[in-house]
Design a protein around this motif. Structure first.
Motif, PDB file in Angstrom:
ATOM      1  N   VAL A  74       0.993  -1.312   0.079  1.00 47.84           N
ATOM      2  CA  VAL A  74      -0.096   0.077  -0.133  1.00 47.84           C
ATOM      3  C   VAL A  74       0.953   1.337  -0.020  1.00 47.84           C
ATOM      4  O   VAL A  74       1.830   1.450   0.742  1.00 47.84           O
ATOM      5  CB  VAL A  74      -0.898  -0.110   1.289  1.00 47.84           C
ATOM      6  N   ALA A  75       0.716   2.051  -1.010  1.00 43.20           N
ATOM      7  CA  ALA A  75       1.466   3.267  -1.115  1.00 43.20           C
ATOM      8  C   ALA A  75       1.239   4.267  -0.180  1.00 43.20           C
ATOM      9  O   ALA A  75       0.115   4.544   0.286  1.00 43.20           O
ATOM     10  CB  ALA A  75       1.116   3.926  -2.452  1.00 43.20           C
ATOM     11  N   GLU A  76       2.509   4.909  -0.040  1.00 47.00           N
ATOM     12  CA  GLU A  76       2.210   6.255   1.069  1.00 47.00           C
ATOM     13  C   GLU A  76       1.976   7.459   0.151  1.00 47.00           C
ATOM     14  O   GLU A  76       2.650   7.757  -0.865  1.00 47.00           O
ATOM     15  CB  GLU A  76       3.780   6.575   1.556  1.00 47.00           C
ATOM     16  N   ILE A  77       0.836   7.839   0.641  1.00 42.98           N
ATOM     17  CA  ILE A  77       0.228   9.272  -0.307  1.00 42.98           C
ATOM     18  C   ILE A  77       0.691  10.493   0.216  1.00 42.98           C
ATOM     19  O   ILE A  77       0.173  10.776   1.289  1.00 42.98           O
ATOM     20  CB  ILE A  77      -1.444   8.817  -0.477  1.00 42.98           C
ATOM     21  N   ALA A  78       1.207  11.011  -0.675  1.00 39.12           N
ATOM     22  CA  ALA A  78       1.943  12.344  -0.181  1.00 39.12           C
ATOM     23  C   ALA A  78       0.758  13.573  -0.185  1.00 39.12           C
ATOM     24  O   ALA A  78      -0.226  13.268  -0.868  1.00 39.12           O
ATOM     25  CB  ALA A  78       2.827  12.806  -1.106  1.00 39.12           C
ATOM     26  N   GLU A  79       0.893  14.484   0.516  1.00 38.05           N
ATOM     27  CA  GLU A  79      -0.298  15.408   0.766  1.00 38.05           C
ATOM     28  C   GLU A  79      -0.380  16.122  -0.849  1.00 38.05           C
ATOM     29  O   GLU A  79      -1.636  16.317  -0.939  1.00 38.05           O
ATOM     30  CB  GLU A  79       0.125  16.509   1.773  1.00 38.05           C
ATOM     31  N   ARG A  80       0.637  16.275  -1.490  1.00 35.03           N
ATOM     32  CA  ARG A  80       0.561  16.862  -2.768  1.00 35.03           C
ATOM     33  C   ARG A  80      -0.363  16.191  -3.518  1.00 35.03           C
ATOM     34  O   ARG A  80      -1.046  16.418  -4.435  1.00 35.03           O
ATOM     35  CB  ARG A  80       1.939  17.131  -3.465  1.00 35.03           C
ATOM     36  N   ALA A  81      -0.171  14.553  -3.473  1.00 34.89           N
ATOM     37  CA  ALA A  81      -0.839  13.705  -4.599  1.00 34.89           C
ATOM     38  C   ALA A  81      -2.738  13.962  -3.993  1.00 34.89           C
ATOM     39  O   ALA A  81      -3.280  13.930  -4.927  1.00 34.89           O
ATOM     40  CB  ALA A  81      -0.294  12.351  -4.334  1.00 34.89           C
ATOM     41  N   ILE A  82      -2.483  14.199  -2.733  1.00 39.71           N
ATOM     42  CA  ILE A  82      -4.144  14.201  -2.177  1.00 39.71           C
ATOM     43  C   ILE A  82      -4.571  15.553  -2.868  1.00 39.71           C
ATOM     44  O   ILE A  82      -5.975  15.676  -3.192  1.00 39.71           O
ATOM     45  CB  ILE A  82      -4.132  14.035  -0.668  1.00 39.71           C
ATOM     46  N   ASP A  83      -3.840  16.597  -2.873  1.00 43.53           N
ATOM     47  CA  ASP A  83      -4.351  17.759  -3.300  1.00 43.53           C
ATOM     48  C   ASP A  83      -4.734  17.622  -4.880  1.00 43.53           C
ATOM     49  O   ASP A  83      -5.630  17.988  -5.331  1.00 43.53           O
ATOM     50  CB  ASP A  83      -3.239  19.014  -3.275  1.00 43.53           C
ATOM     51  N   ASP A  84      -3.724  16.861  -5.455  1.00 41.24           N
ATOM     52  CA  ASP A  84      -4.070  17.036  -7.017  1.00 41.24           C
ATOM     53  C   ASP A  84      -5.297  16.157  -7.325  1.00 41.24           C
ATOM     54  O   ASP A  84      -6.176  16.344  -8.068  1.00 41.24           O
ATOM     55  CB  ASP A  84      -2.850  15.953  -7.499  1.00 41.24           C
ATOM     56  N   LEU A  85      -5.523  14.992  -6.365  1.00 39.15           N
ATOM     57  CA  LEU A  85      -6.740  14.137  -6.388  1.00 39.15           C
ATOM     58  C   LEU A  85      -8.120  14.887  -6.341  1.00 39.15           C
ATOM     59  O   LEU A  85      -9.048  14.751  -6.718  1.00 39.15           O
ATOM     60  CB  LEU A  85      -6.781  13.058  -5.304  1.00 39.15           C
ATOM     61  N   ALA A  86      -7.875  15.605  -5.257  1.00 40.08           N
ATOM     62  CA  ALA A  86      -8.957  16.435  -4.928  1.00 40.08           C
ATOM     63  C   ALA A  86      -9.586  17.490  -6.065  1.00 40.08           C
ATOM     64  O   ALA A  86     -10.533  17.821  -6.399  1.00 40.08           O
ATOM     65  CB  ALA A  86      -8.917  17.334  -3.514  1.00 40.08           C
ATOM     66  N   GLU A  87      -8.418  18.095  -6.824  1.00 37.87           N
ATOM     67  CA  GLU A  87      -8.848  18.783  -7.812  1.00 37.87           C
ATOM     68  C   GLU A  87      -9.120  18.043  -8.864  1.00 37.87           C
ATOM     69  O   GLU A  87     -10.142  18.776  -9.626  1.00 37.87           O
ATOM     70  CB  GLU A  87      -7.330  19.481  -8.385  1.00 37.87           C
TER      71      GLU A  87
END
Length: 239
Positions: A74-87
């Motif tokens: 299971v990957a470590e999801i960086a905060e930036r990746a979450i921001d991108d997903l939210a966008e």
């Protein structure tokens, strides 16, 4: 027949994908945990084939990393990746609203109004009971059910299953995680989210008027506010 078998396989793969994605989002499968296709198949009580397809999609989503032919972590999801997903999620929700303004049927629009009427009745009960210091948990749960029903109906109004599938794949929070976070925030502030709830009537009006630009704007603003509010607290600590 071959078509039916394929359809069944796709359904099992979809189920496996959603179940694993929710397990990752809730922390049941925490970052760094190593899993195998066979182990996940046993966990979900399915054959390895739909699990293999689900893992392929999760790898594309960046939620898992493959460490071997049949082993993933299971990957470590960086905060930036979450921001991108939210966008991406916010943009897709706006696009759904744009399609809904073009394609919603009169019956679907009437259904949306009926859902909001039921939600209004629940809201009156919640505010009244809360003012008296009475328990409102059951009514809050029912209100969240109506809001989920409203969102599902807006999605159906788009008449675009490909777009809806993309939206489901890019949601920052699973349904159960989103619901738990909302209940947690409402417990702290019983007015949480009610300002955005008021825009739902305006959205239905925009859909009735076939005003795709306004519908898209309303949904994007609502999605931005909703995700921002839910993310103001740290995501659950992973064990």
């Amino acid at each position: 027949m071959k078509v039916n078998a394929t359809t069944g396989a796709e359904t099992r793969a979809d189920h496996a994908y959603q179940a694993l994605r929710e397990a990752i989002g809730s922390g049941a499968l925490p970052p760094g945990q190593k899993v195998t296709e066979r182990g996940l198949a046993e966990r979900l009580a399915v054959s390895p084939t739909p699990v293999r397809e689900a893992l392929r999609r999760l790898e594309q989503d960046g939620l898992i990393e493959r460490t071997g032919p049949r082993t993933v972590v299971v990957a470590e999801i960086a905060e930036r990746a979450i921001d991108d997903l939210a966008e991406v999620e916010i943009g897709l929700r706006g696009l759904v609203a744009r399609f809904a303004a073009r394609n919603a049927t009169p019956e679907q629009l009437d259904a949306l109004d009926a859902i909001l009427d039921a939600a209004d009745d629940l809201l009156i009960v919640i505010v009244t009971r809360h003012g008296k210091g009475e328990d409102v948990e059951r009514h809050l749960s029912a209100l969240l059910d109506r809001m989920q029903e409203f969102n599902d109906t807006v999605n159906a109004c788009a008449h675009n299953p490909v777009l809806i599938r993309l939206l489901e794949q890019t949601q920052v929070f699973s349904r159960s995680e989103r619901r738990a976070l909302r209940l947690e925030r409402i417990a702290e502030d019983h007015r949480f989210g009610l300002d955005r709830y008021a825009t739902h009537r305006a959205l239905v009006r925009a859909l009735r008027e076939r005003d795709s630009a306004t519908a898209e704007r309303l949904v994007i603003e609502d999605a931005q506010g909703g995700l921002a509010a839910l993310r103001t607290r740290p995501r659950k600590e992973q064990a």
